[in-house]
Enzyme design. Structure first.
Site, PDB file in Angstrom:
ATOM      1  N   SER A 134      92.199  40.218 -37.653  1.00 13.47           N
ATOM      2  CA  SER A 134      91.740  39.074 -37.032  1.00 13.47           C
ATOM      3  C   SER A 134      91.894  39.082 -35.313  1.00 13.47           C
ATOM      4  CB  SER A 134      91.860  37.948 -37.548  1.00 13.47           C
ATOM      5  OG  SER A 134      91.285  36.642 -37.010  1.00 13.47           O
ATOM      6  N   HIS A 170      86.026  38.494 -39.775  1.00 10.55           N
ATOM      7  CA  HIS A 170      85.660  37.727 -41.104  1.00 10.55           C
ATOM      8  C   HIS A 170      84.306  37.305 -40.964  1.00 10.55           C
ATOM      9  CE1 HIS A 170      89.849  37.300 -40.984  1.00 10.55           C
ATOM     10  NE2 HIS A 170      90.075  36.477 -39.950  1.00 10.55           N
TER      11      HIS A 170
END
Length: 241
Positions: A134, A170
């Site tokens: 991330s 994501h």
């Protein structure tokens, strides 16, 4: 033995829930260790949780997970002051630097304040494998989309730029990610971008993508580009680990 070329594995994975520990490192992190070429001893993993404000509980759980996986962990923290005298020297003593998610905007600000950006570049050039999830993926790129400023995603354009692309993370699990990345690339706010579903990773050797990999059977990876504001998304071939 360090990686033979500067190596980044930028992911939307590599860690999950543990059975007997809070976290457990998974196949993408194992692949990063493999890329480092370490043999004959426990892999040395340096953990960076700057994006979580160097939360002591998070660092404890990450350390616990690393030990459970057979790694020798350490960490660099910046709050309330750096915990090591020479950050560059510390990173160079490791096989892999692993960066946790959280606020990528905060991470970049703190790294630049303390010279971690320069230390990371030196380690990368020396063959220490850089990886993370991330925020720990976006940071290596020129920028991407972030919730650092609130639940409504916003563009971030001041990444480290070790590789000359933007990054989407994501991609399959957060509804705002894909349309905003398309818009930003189409409007020339961000350059062409690589994106990953949860469980996928992007392997860069030097500054170019070598392959996309995944630690599950379904995660995809994508290249997003634009010509005359017409955005094209191309699914990449993904090797299953």
């Amino acid at each position: 033995m360090p990686a033979d070329v500067p190596t980044i594995l930028a992911t939307s994975g590599g860690i999950g829930a543990g059975r007997r520990t809070r976290f457990a490192f998974t196949a993408l992190t194992d692949f990063a260790v493999e890329l480092s070429g370490v043999t004959g001893r426990s892999p040395r993993l340096c953990l960076l949780a700057t994006a979580m404000g160097d939360d002591k509980a998070v660092l404890h759980y990450l350390t616990e997970a690393a030990q459970a996986r057979g790694f020798t962990p350490s960490h660099v923290s910046l709050f309330p002051m750096p915990n090591v005298e020479d950050i560059t020297e510390h990173l160079l003593a490791h096989d892999v630097v692993w960066v946790f998610g959280g606020s990528v905007a905060g991470l970049l600000a703190m790294w630049r304040l303390h010279g971690v950006d320069v230390a990371l570049h030196t380690a990368w050039q020396a063959g220490v494998v850089l990886t993370g999830i991330s925020a720990g993926s976006i940071c290596w790129h020129t920028g991407g989309t972030t919730d650092s400023f609130g639940p409504q995603l916003q563009p971030l354009g001041n990444g480290l730029g070790f590789v000359p692309y933007a990054n989407g993370v994501h991609y399959d699990s957060e509804d705002q990610r894909r349309p905003l990345l398309h818009k930003l690339v189409g409007d020339n706010v961000l350059p062409a971008a690589y994106a990953t579903d949860d469980g996928a990773g992007l392997l860069y050797r030097g500054t170019e993508l070598t392959e996309a990999v995944a630690e599950n059977s379904s995660a995809g990876a994508y290249f997003v580009d634009a010509s005359d504001r017409a955005v094209t998304e191309t699914a990449l071939d993904v090797r299953r680990l």
